[in-house]
Design a protein around this motif. Structure first.
Motif, PDB file in Angstrom:
ATOM      1  N   MET A  73       4.658  -8.348  -4.503  1.00  0.00           N
ATOM      2  CA  MET A  73       3.832  -8.226  -5.704  1.00  0.00           C
ATOM      3  C   MET A  73       3.399  -9.603  -6.215  1.00  0.00           C
ATOM      4  SD  MET A  73       5.694  -4.969  -7.428  1.00  0.00           S
ATOM      5  CE  MET A  73       4.316  -4.338  -8.380  1.00  0.00           C
ATOM      6  N   LYS A  74       4.269 -10.592  -6.082  1.00  0.00           N
ATOM      7  CA  LYS A  74       3.892 -11.949  -6.473  1.00  0.00           C
ATOM      8  C   LYS A  74       2.754 -12.454  -5.592  1.00  0.00           C
ATOM      9  CE  LYS A  74       5.697 -16.572  -7.245  1.00  0.00           C
ATOM     10  NZ  LYS A  74       6.891 -17.426  -7.265  1.00  0.00           N
ATOM     11  N   SER A  75       2.823 -12.182  -4.297  1.00  0.00           N
ATOM     12  CA  SER A  75       1.738 -12.578  -3.395  1.00  0.00           C
ATOM     13  C   SER A  75       0.427 -11.907  -3.785  1.00  0.00           C
ATOM     14  CB  SER A  75       2.090 -12.227  -1.947  1.00  0.00           C
ATOM     15  OG  SER A  75       3.077 -13.074  -1.439  1.00  0.00           O
ATOM     16  N   MET A  76       0.508 -10.639  -4.164  1.00  0.00           N
ATOM     17  CA  MET A  76      -0.693  -9.926  -4.605  1.00  0.00           C
ATOM     18  C   MET A  76      -1.277 -10.585  -5.852  1.00  0.00           C
ATOM     19  SD  MET A  76       0.637  -6.017  -3.998  1.00  0.00           S
ATOM     20  CE  MET A  76      -0.813  -5.205  -4.661  1.00  0.00           C
ATOM     21  N   HIS A  77      -0.413 -10.918  -6.796  1.00  0.00           N
ATOM     22  CA  HIS A  77      -0.855 -11.560  -8.034  1.00  0.00           C
ATOM     23  C   HIS A  77      -1.513 -12.909  -7.741  1.00  0.00           C
ATOM     24  CE1 HIS A  77      -0.861 -12.954 -12.170  1.00  0.00           C
ATOM     25  NE2 HIS A  77      -0.279 -14.053 -11.736  1.00  0.00           N
ATOM     26  N   ILE A  78      -0.879 -13.707  -6.914  1.00  0.00           N
ATOM     27  CA  ILE A  78      -1.432 -15.023  -6.572  1.00  0.00           C
ATOM     28  C   ILE A  78      -2.777 -14.869  -5.881  1.00  0.00           C
ATOM     29  CG2 ILE A  78      -1.118 -17.042  -5.074  1.00  0.00           C
ATOM     30  CD1 ILE A  78       1.907 -16.815  -5.711  1.00  0.00           C
ATOM     31  N   HIS A  79      -2.876 -13.904  -4.976  1.00  0.00           N
ATOM     32  CA  HIS A  79      -4.144 -13.729  -4.265  1.00  0.00           C
ATOM     33  C   HIS A  79      -5.256 -13.286  -5.209  1.00  0.00           C
ATOM     34  CE1 HIS A  79      -6.518 -13.776  -0.735  1.00  0.00           C
ATOM     35  NE2 HIS A  79      -6.919 -12.537  -0.927  1.00  0.00           N
ATOM     36  N   ASP A  90     -15.008  -8.908  -8.245  1.00  0.00           N
ATOM     37  CA  ASP A  90     -14.806  -7.502  -7.894  1.00  0.00           C
ATOM     38  C   ASP A  90     -13.565  -7.332  -7.023  1.00  0.00           C
ATOM     39  OD1 ASP A  90     -17.045  -6.801  -9.329  1.00  0.00           O
ATOM     40  OD2 ASP A  90     -18.366  -6.707  -7.574  1.00  0.00           O
ATOM     41  N   GLU A  91     -13.417  -8.188  -6.033  1.00  0.00           N
ATOM     42  CA  GLU A  91     -12.251  -8.114  -5.154  1.00  0.00           C
ATOM     43  C   GLU A  91     -10.958  -8.408  -5.927  1.00  0.00           C
ATOM     44  OE1 GLU A  91     -10.877  -9.782  -0.772  1.00  0.00           O
ATOM     45  OE2 GLU A  91     -12.797 -10.428  -1.606  1.00  0.00           O
ATOM     46  N   ALA A  92     -11.033  -9.388  -6.835  1.00  0.00           N
ATOM     47  CA  ALA A  92      -9.864  -9.712  -7.665  1.00  0.00           C
ATOM     48  C   ALA A  92      -9.502  -8.534  -8.557  1.00  0.00           C
ATOM     49  CB  ALA A  92     -10.137 -10.957  -8.509  1.00  0.00           C
ATOM     50  N   ALA A  93     -10.495  -7.920  -9.174  1.00  0.00           N
ATOM     51  CA  ALA A  93     -10.248  -6.785 -10.056  1.00  0.00           C
ATOM     52  C   ALA A  93      -9.645  -5.611  -9.296  1.00  0.00           C
ATOM     53  CB  ALA A  93     -11.539  -6.359 -10.750  1.00  0.00           C
ATOM     54  N   SER A  94     -10.116  -5.386  -8.086  1.00  0.00           N
ATOM     55  CA  SER A  94      -9.573  -4.312  -7.256  1.00  0.00           C
ATOM     56  C   SER A  94      -8.102  -4.563  -6.932  1.00  0.00           C
ATOM     57  CB  SER A  94     -10.396  -4.189  -5.972  1.00  0.00           C
ATOM     58  OG  SER A  94      -9.832  -3.233  -5.123  1.00  0.00           O
ATOM     59  N   LEU A  95      -7.780  -5.787  -6.559  1.00  0.00           N
ATOM     60  CA  LEU A  95      -6.395  -6.130  -6.246  1.00  0.00           C
ATOM     61  C   LEU A  95      -5.515  -6.068  -7.492  1.00  0.00           C
ATOM     62  CD1 LEU A  95      -4.416  -6.918  -4.054  1.00  0.00           C
ATOM     63  CD2 LEU A  95      -5.101  -9.295  -4.368  1.00  0.00           C
ATOM     64  N   GLU A  96      -6.052  -6.503  -8.622  1.00  0.00           N
ATOM     65  CA  GLU A  96      -5.299  -6.429  -9.882  1.00  0.00           C
ATOM     66  C   GLU A  96      -5.025  -4.979 -10.273  1.00  0.00           C
ATOM     67  OE1 GLU A  96      -7.945  -8.761 -12.224  1.00  0.00           O
ATOM     68  OE2 GLU A  96      -6.908 -10.635 -11.757  1.00  0.00           O
ATOM     69  N   ALA A  97      -5.996  -4.099 -10.049  1.00  0.00           N
ATOM     70  CA  ALA A  97      -5.798  -2.674 -10.348  1.00  0.00           C
ATOM     71  C   ALA A  97      -4.739  -2.082  -9.422  1.00  0.00           C
ATOM     72  CB  ALA A  97      -7.114  -1.918 -10.207  1.00  0.00           C
ATOM     73  N   GLU A  98      -4.771  -2.464  -8.158  1.00  0.00           N
ATOM     74  CA  GLU A  98      -3.765  -2.014  -7.199  1.00  0.00           C
ATOM     75  C   GLU A  98      -2.371  -2.487  -7.625  1.00  0.00           C
ATOM     76  OE1 GLU A  98      -2.727  -2.711  -2.480  1.00  0.00           O
ATOM     77  OE2 GLU A  98      -4.706  -3.259  -3.219  1.00  0.00           O
ATOM     78  N   LEU A  99      -2.298  -3.726  -8.050  1.00  0.00           N
ATOM     79  CA  LEU A  99      -1.030  -4.300  -8.488  1.00  0.00           C
ATOM     80  C   LEU A  99      -0.511  -3.584  -9.745  1.00  0.00           C
ATOM     81  CD1 LEU A  99       1.125  -6.487  -8.129  1.00  0.00           C
ATOM     82  CD2 LEU A  99      -0.377  -8.063  -9.339  1.00  0.00           C
ATOM     83  N   GLU A 100      -1.399  -3.314 -10.679  1.00  0.00           N
ATOM     84  CA  GLU A 100      -1.002  -2.618 -11.904  1.00  0.00           C
ATOM     85  C   GLU A 100      -0.502  -1.208 -11.586  1.00  0.00           C
ATOM     86  OE1 GLU A 100       0.035  -1.906 -15.709  1.00  0.00           O
ATOM     87  OE2 GLU A 100      -0.476  -3.827 -14.817  1.00  0.00           O
ATOM     88  N   ALA A 101      -1.172  -0.526 -10.677  1.00  0.00           N
ATOM     89  CA  ALA A 101      -0.733   0.813 -10.280  1.00  0.00           C
ATOM     90  C   ALA A 101       0.645   0.764  -9.625  1.00  0.00           C
ATOM     91  CB  ALA A 101      -1.749   1.443  -9.344  1.00  0.00           C
ATOM     92  N   ALA A 102       0.885  -0.258  -8.825  1.00  0.00           N
ATOM     93  CA  ALA A 102       2.186  -0.413  -8.185  1.00  0.00           C
ATOM     94  C   ALA A 102       3.272  -0.680  -9.235  1.00  0.00           C
ATOM     95  CB  ALA A 102       2.133  -1.554  -7.169  1.00  0.00           C
ATOM     96  N   ARG A 103       2.962  -1.513 -10.194  1.00  0.00           N
ATOM     97  CA  ARG A 103       3.929  -1.806 -11.261  1.00  0.00           C
ATOM     98  C   ARG A 103       4.281  -0.546 -12.047  1.00  0.00           C
ATOM     99  NH1 ARG A 103       0.950  -7.219 -13.140  1.00  0.00           N
ATOM    100  NH2 ARG A 103       2.055  -8.681 -11.827  1.00  0.00           N
TER     101      ARG A 103
END
Length: 107
Positions: A73-79, A90-103
């Motif tokens: 999850m830290k790697s996802m946040h950094i990326h 857009d790509e950052a927002a998509s990854l942030e949404a994925e990370l939030e869903a995982a959390r």
């Protein structure tokens, strides 16, 4: 500070190469060294190189450590941070949404 960052980048690059040679590309310590190398590159302002290093570590962390592991999850946040700073909103927002869903799913 630039000289210190250059020296640190060299040491982390050598650490990554050493870990790959002795432990393998997918070993958790190799992946951790790769992420730390990316952090140094980010501090040097080398955002594209930092993103490549982190993106190389991220799939391995997902595979080896698991999707919900804190290091993954830290790697996802950094990326996501690196993508945003490169203007890939857009790509950052998509990854942030994925990370939030995982959390949310682990809470």
């Amino acid at each position: 500070q630039a000289a210190e960052l250059d020296a640190a980048a060299k040491q982390y690059r050598e650490a990554v190469e050493g870990c790959r040679a002795t432990l393998g590309a997918r070993h958790p310590l190799t992946l951790k060294s790769l992420q730390h190398y990316g952090i140094i590159l980010r501090r040097q302002g080398k955002l594209e190189e930092a993103a490549r290093a982190n993106l190389e570590a991220l799939p391995g962390r997902r595979e080896i450590l698991g999707y919900f592991h804190p290091a993954t999850m830290k790697s996802m946040h950094i990326h996501a941070y690196l993508l945003r700073n490169q203007g890939n909103f857009d790509e950052a927002a998509s990854l942030e949404a994925e990370l939030e869903a995982a959390r949310r799913s682990i809470m």
